[in-house]
Design an enzyme around this catalytic site. Structure first.
Site, PDB file in Angstrom:
ATOM      1  N   ILE A 175       0.835  -1.209   0.000  1.00 25.91           N
ATOM      2  CA  ILE A 175       0.000   0.000   0.000  1.00 25.91           C
ATOM      3  C   ILE A 175       0.868   1.257   0.000  1.00 25.91           C
ATOM      4  O   ILE A 175       0.485   2.298   0.537  1.00 25.91           O
ATOM      5  CB  ILE A 175      -0.990  -0.016   1.182  1.00 25.91           C
ATOM      6  CG1 ILE A 175      -0.265  -0.074   2.531  1.00 25.91           C
ATOM      7  CG2 ILE A 175      -1.921  -1.198   1.063  1.00 25.91           C
ATOM      8  CD1 ILE A 175      -1.199   0.035   3.734  1.00 25.91           C
ATOM      9  N   GLY A 186       1.759  -5.879   9.196  1.00 25.73           N
ATOM     10  CA  GLY A 186       2.058  -6.415   7.877  1.00 25.73           C
ATOM     11  C   GLY A 186       3.505  -6.816   7.672  1.00 25.73           C
ATOM     12  O   GLY A 186       3.792  -7.935   7.215  1.00 25.73           O
ATOM     13  N   THR A 196      12.879   2.336   3.144  1.00 26.57           N
ATOM     14  CA  THR A 196      11.421   2.248   3.128  1.00 26.57           C
ATOM     15  C   THR A 196      10.838   2.520   4.510  1.00 26.57           C
ATOM     16  O   THR A 196       9.744   3.082   4.626  1.00 26.57           O
ATOM     17  CB  THR A 196      10.961   0.875   2.617  1.00 26.57           C
ATOM     18  OG1 THR A 196      11.522  -0.151   3.438  1.00 26.57           O
ATOM     19  CG2 THR A 196      11.389   0.656   1.172  1.00 26.57           C
ATOM     20  N   GLU A 235       2.865   2.830  11.690  1.00 21.94           N
ATOM     21  CA  GLU A 235       1.895   3.605  12.456  1.00 21.94           C
ATOM     22  C   GLU A 235       2.554   4.348  13.615  1.00 21.94           C
ATOM     23  O   GLU A 235       2.060   5.384  14.054  1.00 21.94           O
ATOM     24  CB  GLU A 235       0.780   2.687  12.948  1.00 21.94           C
ATOM     25  CG  GLU A 235      -0.003   2.102  11.783  1.00 21.94           C
ATOM     26  CD  GLU A 235      -1.162   1.219  12.204  1.00 21.94           C
ATOM     27  OE1 GLU A 235      -1.174   0.740  13.357  1.00 21.94           O
ATOM     28  OE2 GLU A 235      -2.072   1.011  11.375  1.00 21.94           O
TER      29      GLU A 235
END
Length: 726
Positions: A467, A510, A616, A687
């Protein structure tokens, strides 16, 4: 693979590939505009028609009648299906609102019809011709403050430790304040969009934008009461989700209904107002926080009570989610009230619970530090804990919050900060510095994959999604590390329901889960290769399989060798509280005449286990920091209480942070190792980058101006009347 014991020394502790800042393997596709997003899958099936939704214009009640004859007669229209023609569809586990069918209206812009035409413009024009008569429900109550006052102190708290009332009564210093956070939209760039081919009314193929492939497939099966094996779902690229695309939404449902009606594939994207009012959002919260402390700053009591709104059966936004675990205290009372309101569905948005809760808790911690005459960093350090405060028998798997604070304070230059609000100036700008702690749980999920050696080339198949988080890259890194290859030697195939079920993308689970699943599949493939060679325990390095005196290049293997496996998490993890931690430091400038706020620099320090790819991971953290700027200073879904809808339902009036708002951003990773969390000793970080950011900004604004704002967003109108005289 059963992960039933903490990870010891393994191949990732001497890694060549994992932990390195590899460029995104999907980067070239994205920057050249050739990555196939859902609405752009023009080549996957021929004869695609266009769908357009019609939404309810009341917030609750029922539909008395619908007249779609003019729409059916409009140019290019192939079909119109209204909600009155369809029995109420099923509702899957994680959906609350019914997505279509029947005459009941639960929220504004609930889908009540779909028009299918030969062009988008024809479908949209015809949709405007449908006439609807309603029987509105009784007037609704939208006052969350009033609901909180009515509910406060009622019901069973989620967490009770000791007698917090006694602690407050006997404490040397106490705090008792109210805080408010607004409803927020995911506001992702890519809309909810799907192409569905259900033209034969039997087997359904869905090309969509969704974070969770298997959940999406199961939800579609439940909605239409068909066998999940008749449904194939693909979502290889998702242009932003932030939790909004965890669940099935009406784009796929309406496209499926339209496809069945016309006997052809249908593509449908939700217009932006539908995204704001038909899909999910983060609920507003009202929070009351009471703290008790000794004179030395040690907390003796925390009482955190909050309320958020939801449709019946929903979870709202649990702003107390972090409070039972973050700071050590002798007593605690934590409670979240869900208030039923006929508003669009409230559900998960990036760091659900913690994002809103820390907006309040970390301001309360600053206010308490000031009452105690303590530095805010030191106050947080004094109240660190290595055990779960709500269950002291349970240690944290790994917790380095104090190191986050110390590293951040040193790198940011915290010691140079003036503790006196309004004292630091830069010309017409009042300059302030703020800090906030960050906490986010480290959940893991079962996750599977298939590892295939196909004529010497390694292929990984899993329904994991990317995503924008870098899944393609970090999964390729793990596979390459395990098989002794380079990243470019690995072909990743993601986000297809034909592949083994993964964890999916969400909840910050994830990365840790899906990489462990790929590792499990690759280890199983190693065993199959060893069997093929007739050797035991070979070493995989530099593209070679080495065992004793035998050495063979992986590229020399002909045909196919494959293995399917999944990571399963052992019960031992329940003995620990697993979480990620961080510290955010912010400098702001506030214009002394206008109250304009400018974020000048930001620093995040993150404790998230092994960092699989610093490039990333940094991207994820600065993305969270950017979202935090919007959450602190501008984002607010404006509720029209007369109509029961969010009025600023587009990206012109719902103001997210833009390029001009973003200052210098720095990220420091502790790169610790948590062997309890996963075989790779890694945890999520996407998050955590958001958690606490808004509070750090609010605290910096207070340090700049002396004006304490407890009602987000922190806008100029809340500062102007109290700014120091020029």
């Amino acid at each position: 693979m059963l992960f039933n014991d903490p990870a010891g020394q393994n191949l990732f502790d001497r890694s060549r590939v994992v932990g390195q800042p590899h460029h995104r393997t999907d980067g070239p596709l994205k920057v050249t505009g050739t990555a196939p997003y859902a609405y752009e899958r023009h080549d996957v099936v021929q004869g695609q028609l266009y769908g357009y939704p019609v939404g309810s214009t009341i917030s609750h009640g029922r539909i008395a009648s619908m007249n779609a004859e003019a729409a059916r007669a409009a140019p290019g229209v192939r079909a119109v299906v209204t909600t009155l023609e369809i029995e109420p569809l099923g509702i899957w586990n994680y959906n609350v609102a019914r997505l279509f069918g029947g005459d009941v209206v639960e929220h504004y812009h609930q889908a009540i019809a779909v028009v299918v035409a030969e062009t988008f413009e024809e479908a949209r024009a015809a949709a405007a011709l449908i006439e609807v008569e309603y029987e509105p429900g009784d007037p609704a109550e939208y006052d969350l403050d009033a609901a909180f006052q009515r509910l406060e102190g009622t019901g069973e708290p989620g967490t009770v430790v000791g007698d917090v009332e006694a602690a407050l009564d006997s404490a040397a210093v106490t705090l008792d304040q109210m805080y408010h956070t607004p409803s927020e939209s995911h506001a992702m760039m890519e809309p909810f969009a799907s192409i569905v081919d259900w033209s034969n009314g039997e087997d359904m193929t869905v090309w969509t934008s969704n974070q969770m492939i298997e959940w999406n497939r199961q939800a579609l099966a439940t909605n239409f009461d068909i066998d999940p094996d008749r449904i194939r779902v693909e979502s290889p690229y998702v242009g932003g989700g932030f939790g909004g695309k965890l669940w099935l939404r009406c784009d796929a449902v309406l496209a499926a209904i339209g496809s069945r009606a016309v006997g052809a594939p249908v593509k449908l994207a939700l217009p932006r107002p539908f995204i704001m009012n038909n899909s999910t959002h983060r609920s507003a919260t009202v929070q009351r926080i009471r703290l008790a402390a000794n004179e030395d700053g040690k907390l003796t009591g925390i009482w955190h009570e909050a309320a958020s709104h939801s449709l019946p059966g929903g979870r709202g936004e649990n702003a107390t989610a972090q409070t039972p675990y973050f700071y050590g205290t002798e007593t605690m009372r934590v409670q979240h009230h869900v208030v039923e309101m006929p508003l669009p569905e409230a559900s998960d948005m990036r760091a659900p619970g913690e994002a809103s809760g820390l907006m309040a808790l970390e301001v309360a911690m600053d206010e308490m530090a000031e009452k105690l005459g303590m530095d805010p960093v030191e106050f947080r350090k004094v109240n660190d804990t290595q055990v779960n405060p709500s269950n002291p028998e349970q240690p944290f798997s790994d917790r380095n919050f104090v190191e986050c604070l110390d590293r951040g304070a040193e790198a940011f230059g915290w010691s140079d900060r003036s503790a006196t609000p309004g004292e630091t100036r830069d010309g017409v700008w009042m300059v302030g510095h703020g800090v906030a702690g960050a906490y986010r749980g480290a959940l893991v999920m079962p996750s599977g994959a298939r590892a295939l050696l196909e004529n010497g080339r390694l292929v990984i198949e899993t329904d994991m999604t990317d995503i924008g988080t870098g899944s393609y890259t970090i999964l390729a890194q793990v596979a390459a590390e395990t098989l002794g290859l380079e990243v470019d030697d690995v072909e990743m195939r993601l986000a297809n329901s034909a592949y083994p079920v993964s964890s999916g993308s969400g909840g910050q689970f994830g990365a840790a889960s899906s990489t462990a699943g790929v590792y499990a599949a690759c280890m199983a493939l190693r065993e199959r290769i060893a069997e093929r060679m007739g050797v035991e325990d070979p070493e995989f390095r530099d593209g070679q399989v080495v065992a004793g005196g035998t050495e063979r290049a992986l590229s020399d293997f002909e045909g196919e060798i494959d293995a399917v496996d999944a990571i399963e998490w052992g019960e031992f993890q329940s003995e620990y509280q697993m979480a990620t931690f961080g510290a955010h430091f912010v400098e702001v400038g506030v214009h002394s005449a206008t109250g304009e706020i400018r974020v000048r620099r930001m620093l995040a320090v993150c404790d998230s286990g092994r960092i699989l790819n610093p490039r990333t991971a940094r991207s994820q953290v600065i993305g969270g920091m950017t979202m935090g700027i919007g959450g602190a200073l501008s984002e607010d879904m404006a509720l029209d209480t007369e109509r029961g809808m969010f009025a600023n339902h587009d990206l012109a009036d719902y103001e997210v942070a833009v390029h001009a708002d973003i200052p210098e951003q720095e990220v420091i990773f502790l790169d610790t190792l948590d062997g309890i969390a996963s075989p790779l000793k890694a945890k999520g970080v996407g998050e955590l980058g958001l958690c606490g950011v808004a509070a750090a900004i609010a605290n910096a604004v207070y340090n700049a101006t002396g004006v304490r704002v407890r009602d987000y967003p922190v806008t100029t109108d809340k500062l102007l009347t109290e700014l120091p005289a020029i």
